[in-house]
Design a protein around this motif. Structure first.
Motif, PDB file in Angstrom:
ATOM      1  N   GLY A 150      21.313  45.070  52.366  1.00 46.38           N
ATOM      2  CA  GLY A 150      21.365  45.113  50.913  1.00 46.38           C
ATOM      3  C   GLY A 150      22.719  45.529  50.358  1.00 46.38           C
ATOM      4  N   GLN A 151      23.576  46.085  51.191  1.00 47.47           N
ATOM      5  CA  GLN A 151      24.903  46.515  50.760  1.00 47.47           C
ATOM      6  C   GLN A 151      25.761  45.299  50.440  1.00 47.47           C
ATOM      7  OE1 GLN A 151      26.997  48.531  53.898  1.00 47.47           O
ATOM      8  NE2 GLN A 151      28.621  49.255  52.571  1.00 47.47           N
ATOM      9  N   GLU A 152      26.585  45.397  49.394  1.00 51.89           N
ATOM     10  CA  GLU A 152      27.534  44.337  49.080  1.00 51.89           C
ATOM     11  C   GLU A 152      28.933  44.783  49.473  1.00 51.89           C
ATOM     12  OE1 GLU A 152      27.287  42.867  45.072  1.00 51.89           O
ATOM     13  OE2 GLU A 152      25.548  41.637  45.604  1.00 51.89           O
ATOM     14  N   LEU A 153      29.623  43.921  50.172  1.00 54.32           N
ATOM     15  CA  LEU A 153      30.987  44.192  50.622  1.00 54.32           C
ATOM     16  C   LEU A 153      31.918  43.248  49.876  1.00 54.32           C
ATOM     17  CD1 LEU A 153      30.173  44.238  54.418  1.00 54.32           C
ATOM     18  CD2 LEU A 153      30.361  46.211  52.904  1.00 54.32           C
ATOM     19  N   ARG A 154      32.828  43.804  49.116  1.00 56.02           N
ATOM     20  CA  ARG A 154      33.763  42.989  48.338  1.00 56.02           C
ATOM     21  C   ARG A 154      35.131  43.015  48.998  1.00 56.02           C
ATOM     22  NH1 ARG A 154      32.530  41.504  43.152  1.00 56.02           N
ATOM     23  NH2 ARG A 154      30.416  42.081  42.567  1.00 56.02           N
ATOM     24  N   ARG A 155      35.696  41.840  49.160  1.00 54.83           N
ATOM     25  CA  ARG A 155      37.018  41.702  49.752  1.00 54.83           C
ATOM     26  C   ARG A 155      37.845  40.756  48.884  1.00 54.83           C
ATOM     27  NH1 ARG A 155      34.966  45.222  52.593  1.00 54.83           N
ATOM     28  NH2 ARG A 155      34.312  44.994  54.742  1.00 54.83           N
ATOM     29  N   ARG A 156      39.124  41.049  48.776  1.00 51.51           N
ATOM     30  CA  ARG A 156      40.025  40.107  48.126  1.00 51.51           C
ATOM     31  C   ARG A 156      40.210  38.952  49.102  1.00 51.51           C
ATOM     32  NH1 ARG A 156      42.249  41.647  44.157  1.00 51.51           N
ATOM     33  NH2 ARG A 156      42.632  43.789  44.796  1.00 51.51           N
ATOM     34  N   ALA A 157      40.022  37.738  48.632  1.00 54.92           N
ATOM     35  CA  ALA A 157      40.074  36.556  49.493  1.00 54.92           C
ATOM     36  C   ALA A 157      41.263  35.691  49.102  1.00 54.92           C
ATOM     37  CB  ALA A 157      38.783  35.753  49.366  1.00 54.92           C
ATOM     38  N   ALA A 158      42.055  35.315  50.103  1.00 53.94           N
ATOM     39  CA  ALA A 158      43.186  34.425  49.868  1.00 53.94           C
ATOM     40  C   ALA A 158      43.112  33.283  50.873  1.00 53.94           C
ATOM     41  CB  ALA A 158      44.502  35.184  50.022  1.00 53.94           C
ATOM     42  N   LEU A 159      42.992  32.076  50.368  1.00 56.27           N
ATOM     43  CA  LEU A 159      43.010  30.892  51.219  1.00 56.27           C
ATOM     44  C   LEU A 159      44.471  30.468  51.340  1.00 56.27           C
ATOM     45  CD1 LEU A 159      41.223  28.946  52.789  1.00 56.27           C
ATOM     46  CD2 LEU A 159      41.111  27.530  50.735  1.00 56.27           C
ATOM     47  N   VAL A 160      45.097  30.835  52.446  1.00 55.51           N
ATOM     48  CA  VAL A 160      46.522  30.589  52.650  1.00 55.51           C
ATOM     49  C   VAL A 160      46.790  29.094  52.803  1.00 55.51           C
ATOM     50  CG1 VAL A 160      48.499  31.106  54.148  1.00 55.51           C
ATOM     51  CG2 VAL A 160      46.789  32.872  53.682  1.00 55.51           C
ATOM     52  N   ASP A 161      45.936  28.417  53.549  1.00 56.13           N
ATOM     53  CA  ASP A 161      45.941  26.969  53.680  1.00 56.13           C
ATOM     54  C   ASP A 161      44.523  26.581  54.086  1.00 56.13           C
ATOM     55  OD1 ASP A 161      45.740  26.882  56.645  1.00 56.13           O
ATOM     56  OD2 ASP A 161      47.840  27.494  56.637  1.00 56.13           O
ATOM     57  N   PRO A 162      44.189  25.305  54.196  1.00 56.30           N
ATOM     58  CA  PRO A 162      42.795  24.931  54.473  1.00 56.30           C
ATOM     59  C   PRO A 162      42.199  25.537  55.739  1.00 56.30           C
ATOM     60  CG  PRO A 162      44.027  23.009  53.758  1.00 56.30           C
ATOM     61  CD  PRO A 162      45.022  24.124  53.945  1.00 56.30           C
ATOM     62  N   ASP A 163      43.029  25.999  56.675  1.00 56.52           N
ATOM     63  CA  ASP A 163      42.534  26.542  57.939  1.00 56.52           C
ATOM     64  C   ASP A 163      42.823  28.027  58.120  1.00 56.52           C
ATOM     65  OD1 ASP A 163      41.599  24.019  58.697  1.00 56.52           O
ATOM     66  OD2 ASP A 163      43.552  23.453  59.488  1.00 56.52           O
ATOM     67  N   HIS A 164      43.192  28.743  57.057  1.00 54.84           N
ATOM     68  CA  HIS A 164      43.638  30.131  57.190  1.00 54.84           C
ATOM     69  C   HIS A 164      43.149  30.951  55.987  1.00 54.84           C
ATOM     70  CE1 HIS A 164      47.404  32.918  57.691  1.00 54.84           C
ATOM     71  NE2 HIS A 164      46.282  33.563  57.847  1.00 54.84           N
ATOM     72  N   LEU A 165      42.168  31.817  56.229  1.00 55.65           N
ATOM     73  CA  LEU A 165      41.585  32.675  55.197  1.00 55.65           C
ATOM     74  C   LEU A 165      41.873  34.134  55.540  1.00 55.65           C
ATOM     75  CD1 LEU A 165      39.621  33.131  52.751  1.00 55.65           C
ATOM     76  CD2 LEU A 165      37.783  33.231  54.451  1.00 55.65           C
TER      77      LEU A 165
END
Length: 81
Positions: free
Chosen positions: A43-58
């Motif tokens: 039930g816990q929510e984990l928030r992360r800043r997400a950056a898609l550097v390129d289509p194959d790199h998150l």
């Protein structure tokens, strides 16, 4: 699933994991834990800043880095299937 590689033992142990659905809110990935090892609770929510550097790199980083251990996750696609 993540594994820590550190020179000294941590309270977390060496391996920890969680699973569940996620959603995207702006530049954030929000994971809702269904099942997890300590310290991740159902039930816990984990928030992360997400950056898609390129289509194959998150890259996922904490929203508010602490003064202790800070985890940054890098995901790379390794094959074309």
């Amino acid at each position: 699933m993540m594994e820590l590689h550190v020179e000294r033992p941590l309270r977390l142990g060496r391996t920890f994991a969680y699973t569940g659905l996620f959603r995207v809110e702006g530049d954030q990935a929000v994971h809702r834990v269904d099942v997890g090892t300590w310290p991740f609770r159902p039930g816990q929510e984990l928030r992360r800043r997400a950056a898609l550097v390129d289509p194959d790199h998150l890259v996922l980083e904490p929203l508010h880095p602490g003064h202790g251990l800070t985890l940054s996750l890098t995901w790379r696609r390794t094959g074309t299937g």
